[in-house]
Each structure stands twice: as structure tokens, then as C-alpha cells.
Write an enzyme that holds these catalytic residues in place. Structure first.
Site: not given
Length: 435
Positions: A190, A219, A264, A267, A333-334, A367, A426
Site C-alpha cells: 500500500q 519484503n 547476514q 536478516h 550483493e555483498h 551496512d 524527415h
């Protein structure tokens, strides 16, 4: 707790040995689509009602009053404020160096093309609020936008029952420190819909104007919503579960490798923690350390689920060359590199959201306080995309200015190419200028 895979001697294709978290946003499309439609047609009242449905509390108002934000900043723990101040300082310094410069090219006489960078006008920044509190995400999203020159920033973060329906006070305080006063108590799909379509109250007054770009992690429902509204607005990425890969040789400290894999894993149950090494003794030592350290960590059950999932693994390969190939194919990602020749090995990596070198550069530094950005591509997306940065909030425009002489020098080329493409009008648009 974490699976060891001995790949020494294997001739399998690199991609076939990569562990991956399973996240298919298409599976949640049916759940998210009605939410988006409710917000699009129902405005602010629909957003409030959805907050009550999904977050267990109806916010007193959609927009957080200034007084509530001021109170959050006044009540902020001094040590947390000091840490946030330092993060903001370092992030501003790093991101300021990313600002692209305009350039002007003279491709011929009486001809000029300027490449200029223009900030997006209005941006919606999403800050999650599920299993943790993320004031650092406020900084990571807002600082590059501010450096880019974005004039209108709005933050959305889920309402919290324990704080009277407002977002977490630390999130509000971080926004206040950054001078972002437009904050909304709304989370999930939302929030994405509100930013994409805007939200009006029952009287037709605009409570939240729509934005041009939505950034920030969330998420699977947030990721699905971002995919659905892309085209109505821009998005930074569809962030999946977080991931770390450690590339290490026999010189690495197994206790440090294990600590970083666990950090990690806390998380999310779908978080991916992967070690790739050419040393079986190191791999076995890391497994022992993971067992010992995970048993005492605060979120032990979450960590166990993440580490025992198919997305987490210890991979033992024949050589560092093979390990580098695995790391580059994974596109973490890392990516942490703990090897005797870490600088040279890092230079051979092309796919990674961010690279952390050596024993004193854990992912948790990135982080919170390295100055780099922690909003990074996941699921191998580093092969074609970057982490959040200043240019994420800017657009490249070209300004072209030719005079009579400049156009005359290429007029024949324009009409020739126009005719070759069957677009004679053109060419006529050029010829008419010289009649």
C-alpha cells in the site's frame, strides 16, 4: 548447520553449482493487485484501512505530524544520534564524489551538444519495519537523493502498534536529522501504491502527491508492488533476500568468516550466506565456528533457518581461480574477499553489489558506517545493475544547438539517411530551412 559441498574435481558448469534463494514475485501478484487497486481508487482512507488490516494498527493520520517527529528526535539515544550523525557525514562525503559533471561537445563548426544531468523532481523512499528497525536505510536512501538535488522527498514506513500507529521513533528521528519532514505511517504494497498513484482524502484534498521514483528495500510484497507500478513511476530495483558471499583462502580467520556469515543470516530466514574457498581445512574450521557462534546469537532460530536453507552453502573448489569464477557468476550483493592477494583478486571481479576487502572490512561496516550505500542488487542482478547511488536519482539529458552553418554541413547526410529509412519528411524538414 550449513551444508558443505566438495566441488574439487568437478567439471560442472559454474552456474549449476550456485546456491540461490527462491523468491518469485509472480507468486504474490494475485495478493498485491487488489491492494494497488484499492489505493488507486480509495485514496488515503484505503491506505489507512490497509494499515489496520496488515500491520494491526490504524495510524492516527497518514502523514506523521511535525510534533511527533520532533519528539522522536528529542528522545533519541545520544549514542544512536552520534552514530547516525557520523553515518550521515561519511555517506554525504562518499556520495558527493559520485555527482556527474555536465559536458559540452563541439562535433563540428556552429554545432554544440551538451550532456547535462537533471535530478528527479519527487521521490518516495521506502523504509521497512518488519523484523528489524532500519534508520540506516533512511540515510542510505535520502543522502544520495539530497546530493543529487531532488527537491521533494517523502518517506513511508510501516505503522507500529507499540508506538501508537506511528513508524518507529528511531526511523522518524533519522528522517528529522536529515531534514526530511514528509513522513507517512504506511508500509507494504500500500505504501508503493500511495507513492505511485498519490492519495486524496474523502474531501478530495491531496494528502500525498504521487512521486516520479520509488526507492528502498522491502519484503516480497513490496518487491511485487514495485514491479506492478513500474512504468507509472520509476523504481530502483526489485530487492530480493539479502546475501553474502565470502571468498577466502587458507590465510583467512575462520572465526571472522563465520561471524560474517551469521551476521547476514540474521536478516531473514531466506538470507543467503555462502563461503567459497580452495581450502578444505578452512571450510571445516568455519563449519565448527558457525555451530558455536550461532548457538549464542540473539536471533538463533532465524539464523538456523537461513543457514540450513538451500540458498546457503560452503563451497570447496580446486583453486582460487575457480573460486573467483564462482564468485563472479554468483554476483553477490555483498562480496567479502579474505585472501593473501585480495586487491588483485578484487580487480578480477566484475559482478558484485559491493566488495569488502580484508579482515577489517565486514559487511556490517558497509551496512552502517563505511560511507558506501547498503541498498544493493540481489539475486545476481549486479551483472547488469548498480547499488543505489546519486545517479539513481538523476536523468541524463542532451541539449542540442546547431546554427545555419552547422546544419548545412550535415544536411545532405540527414536527407540521405532519411531517404534510406523511407522517412522523406524527415529530410524535407531539413531542406525547407535552406529554401
Amino acid at each position: 548447520m550449513i551444508t558443505l559441498r566438495d566441488l574439487r574435481g568437478s567439471t560442472a558448469d559454474v552456474d549449476s553449482v550456485l546456491p540461490r534463494a527462491a523468491q518469485d514475485v509472480s507468486a504474490t501478484v494475485d495478493a498485491v493487485a487488489p491492494i494497488l487497486e484499492k489505493v488507486r481508487t480509495g485514496g488515503a482512507e484505503a491506505v489507512l484501512a490497509l494499515g489496520e488490516q496488515f500491520d494491526g494498527v490504524r495510524p492516527p493520520a497518514l502523514r506523521v505530524p511535525d510534533s511527533v517527529q520532533d519528539e522522536a528526535l528529542e528522545g533519541l539515544d545520544p549514542e544512536v544520534r552520534s552514530a547516525l550523525d557520523e553515518l550521515i557525514r561519511r555517506a554525504r562525503a562518499v556520495h558527493a564524489a559520485q555527482l556527474p559533471q555536465d559536458s559540452t561537445v563541439i562535433p563540428g563548426d556552429d554545432a554544440q551538444v551538451t550532456n547535462r544531468w537533471v535530478p528527479v523532481r519527487r521521490v518516495g523512499l521506502y523504509v521497512p519495519g518488519g523484523q528489524a528497525v532500519y534508520p540506516s536505510s533512511v540515510v542510505m536512501n535520502a543522502v544520495p537523493a539530497q546530493v543529487a538535488g531532488v527537491e521533494s522527498l517523502a518517506i513511508a514506513s510501516p505503522p507500529q502498534p507499540e508506538f501508537g500507529g506511528w513508524p518507529h521513533p528511531t526511523v522518524l528521528a533519522a528522517a528529522r536529522l536529515l531534514g526530511v519532514d514528509e513522513v507517512y505511517a504506511v508500509g507494504g504494497a500500500q505504501a508503493v501504491a500511495m507513492f505511485a498513484y498519490g492519495a486524496r482524502d474523502d474531501a478530495g484534498m491531496q494528502v500525498c502527491p504521487p512521486v516520479s521514483l520509488i526507492t528502498g528495500p522491502g519484503n516480497i510484497f513490496v518487491a511485487t508492488a514495485k514491479r506492478a507500478v513500474q512504468g507509472v513511476v520509476g523504481i530502483d530495483a526489485e530487492a530480493g533476500p539479502t546475501e553474502i558471499m565470502v571468498l577466502a583462502d587458507e590465510t583467512a580467520d575462520p572465526a571472522l568468516v563465520a561471524a560474517d556469515l551469521i551476521s547476514q543470516a540474521e536478516h531473514d530466514e531466506l538470507a543467503a550466506s555462502v563461503l567459497v574457498t580452495d581450502s578444505m581445512p578452512l571450510a571445516e574450521a568455519v563449519l565448527h565456528e558457525v555451530e558455536a557462534q550461532a548457538a549464542t546469537t540473539r536471533h538463533v532460530e532465524r539464523v538456523k533457518q537461513a543457514l540450513t536453507g538451500t540458498q546457503s552453502s560452503v563451497l570447496v573448489v580446486d583453486s582460487i581461480d575457480r573460486a573467483l569464477a564462482v564468485a563472479d557468476a554468483y554476483g553477490a550483493e555483498h562480496l567479502e574477499i579474505m585472501t593473501a592477494d585480495q586487491q588483485a583478486h578484487a580487480a578480477r571481479i566484475t559482478n558484485a553489489g559491493a566488495i569488502f576487502l580484508g579482515s577489517w572490512t565486514p559487511v556490517s561496516l558497509g551496512d552502517y558506517c563505511a560511507g558506501s550505500n547498503h541498498v544493493l542488487p540481489t539475486g545476481g542482478a549486479s551483472a547488469y545493475s548498480s547499488g543505489l547511488n546519486v545517479t539513481s536519482f538523476m536523468r541524463s539529458q542532451q541539449v542540442i544547438h546547431y546554427g545555419r552553418e552547422g546544419l548545412g554541413q550535415v544536411a545532405g547526410h540527414v536527407t540521405t539517411l532519411a531517404a534510406a529509412e523511407g522517412l522523406t519528411a524527415h529530410g524535407d524538414a531539413v531542406d525547407v530551412r535552406f529554401r
